[in-house]
Design a protein around this motif. Sequence first.
Motif, PDB file in Angstrom:
ATOM      1  N   PHE A 229       0.838  -1.201   0.000  1.00  0.00           N
ATOM      2  CA  PHE A 229       0.000   0.000   0.000  1.00  0.00           C
ATOM      3  C   PHE A 229       0.870   1.247   0.000  1.00  0.00           C
ATOM      4  O   PHE A 229       1.916   1.297   0.666  1.00  0.00           O
ATOM      5  CB  PHE A 229      -0.913   0.014   1.233  1.00  0.00           C
ATOM      6  CG  PHE A 229      -1.799   1.220   1.298  1.00  0.00           C
ATOM      7  CD1 PHE A 229      -2.955   1.288   0.530  1.00  0.00           C
ATOM      8  CD2 PHE A 229      -1.470   2.303   2.090  1.00  0.00           C
ATOM      9  CE1 PHE A 229      -3.761   2.407   0.564  1.00  0.00           C
ATOM     10  CE2 PHE A 229      -2.279   3.417   2.129  1.00  0.00           C
ATOM     11  CZ  PHE A 229      -3.428   3.473   1.363  1.00  0.00           C
TER      12      PHE A 229
ATOM     13  N   ARG B 289     -10.905   4.622  -8.387  1.00  0.00           N
ATOM     14  CA  ARG B 289     -10.456   4.502  -6.998  1.00  0.00           C
ATOM     15  C   ARG B 289     -11.433   5.194  -6.050  1.00  0.00           C
ATOM     16  O   ARG B 289     -11.755   4.678  -4.982  1.00  0.00           O
ATOM     17  CB  ARG B 289      -9.069   5.122  -6.844  1.00  0.00           C
ATOM     18  CG  ARG B 289      -7.983   4.406  -7.651  1.00  0.00           C
ATOM     19  CD  ARG B 289      -6.724   5.241  -7.733  1.00  0.00           C
ATOM     20  NE  ARG B 289      -5.705   4.647  -8.577  1.00  0.00           N
ATOM     21  CZ  ARG B 289      -5.675   4.732  -9.897  1.00  0.00           C
ATOM     22  NH1 ARG B 289      -6.644   5.382 -10.540  1.00  0.00           N
ATOM     23  NH2 ARG B 289      -4.711   4.167 -10.591  1.00  0.00           N
TER      24      ARG B 289
ATOM     25  N   LYS C 274     -13.643   3.069  -3.280  1.00  0.00           N
ATOM     26  CA  LYS C 274     -13.281   3.217  -1.868  1.00  0.00           C
ATOM     27  C   LYS C 274     -13.942   4.407  -1.191  1.00  0.00           C
ATOM     28  O   LYS C 274     -14.078   4.422   0.034  1.00  0.00           O
ATOM     29  CB  LYS C 274     -11.757   3.351  -1.719  1.00  0.00           C
ATOM     30  CG  LYS C 274     -10.954   2.255  -2.371  1.00  0.00           C
ATOM     31  CD  LYS C 274     -11.348   0.865  -1.892  1.00  0.00           C
ATOM     32  CE  LYS C 274     -11.037   0.645  -0.434  1.00  0.00           C
ATOM     33  NZ  LYS C 274     -11.292  -0.757  -0.014  1.00  0.00           N
TER      34      LYS C 274
ATOM     35  N   TYR D 267      -7.233  -1.961   0.885  1.00  0.00           N
ATOM     36  CA  TYR D 267      -7.275  -1.264  -0.407  1.00  0.00           C
ATOM     37  C   TYR D 267      -7.556  -2.229  -1.559  1.00  0.00           C
ATOM     38  O   TYR D 267      -8.228  -1.870  -2.533  1.00  0.00           O
ATOM     39  CB  TYR D 267      -5.942  -0.555  -0.654  1.00  0.00           C
ATOM     40  CG  TYR D 267      -5.922   0.270  -1.925  1.00  0.00           C
ATOM     41  CD1 TYR D 267      -6.569   1.512  -1.976  1.00  0.00           C
ATOM     42  CD2 TYR D 267      -5.275  -0.176  -3.078  1.00  0.00           C
ATOM     43  CE1 TYR D 267      -6.561   2.280  -3.125  1.00  0.00           C
ATOM     44  CE2 TYR D 267      -5.264   0.594  -4.238  1.00  0.00           C
ATOM     45  CZ  TYR D 267      -5.906   1.804  -4.247  1.00  0.00           C
ATOM     46  OH  TYR D 267      -5.896   2.570  -5.397  1.00  0.00           O
TER      47      TYR D 267
END
Length: 238
Positions: free
Chosen positions: A175, A204, A208, A236
């Motif tokens: 990450f 993204r 998220k 993630y």
Amino acid sequence: MNTRSLSKRLTIVIPSKNEGIILYNCIQYLTRQNHIDGVRVIIADISDDNNSIIWIKKAQTEFKHLLKITVIKGGYPAEARLNGSMLVITPYMLFLDADILLTNPKIIEECLFHWKDLTTVPFSTDKPYRWVFRMFDMFQWLSSVLGTPFAVGGFQLWKTGAYWSVGGYNPQERFAEDYSISQKVNPKNFKVVNIEGAYTSSRRFKSKGVLWMFKIMIKSYINRKNPEFFKHHHNYWN
């Protein structure tokens, strides 16, 4: 033959997994960059669907007159970038994400002009999320002022020697590996080139959420001296 070709100066590394036509479009835009003929493009791929493999082969076939496209084994982004970087023999390497479209044909040429150890550019995205990148621009500026440059892995143009001097990508990181490595660069040798024409998808933020992205970005900064933080994916990749 183009005597100004970048082929002896630049290698491009693209990590990829199941990107399909997205990766094809990325490479198609690459072919429109100034003096790009003969440049080697290394795709570090771990696709496991036939559609994506077909699109990679299609790109290799259709753009072989302009780019030297090689496919190698990839992994998580840090591992994929490391695998690609180990094959680079040119003085510069560009890490480019598969969902980046370089719509301005002068971007790579302009970034090389500045002769920095690490160079990046601002990004644009789909309209509802453009403000997010403008906020990130402010964070990027502040982070650099505080001595920890942040270049998004989507576009990182490195001097190859400088890249290896900071150790290269750590394949154990899962990450924010782009922040982990870029913060090691001396701010004097880092530059964000103020040029338009680097588009990335908003996937993204959609997957998220914007708030989550900002929270984890702040956590990354707080934990910038903690190597173990970057070895966890923090949900993630879920």
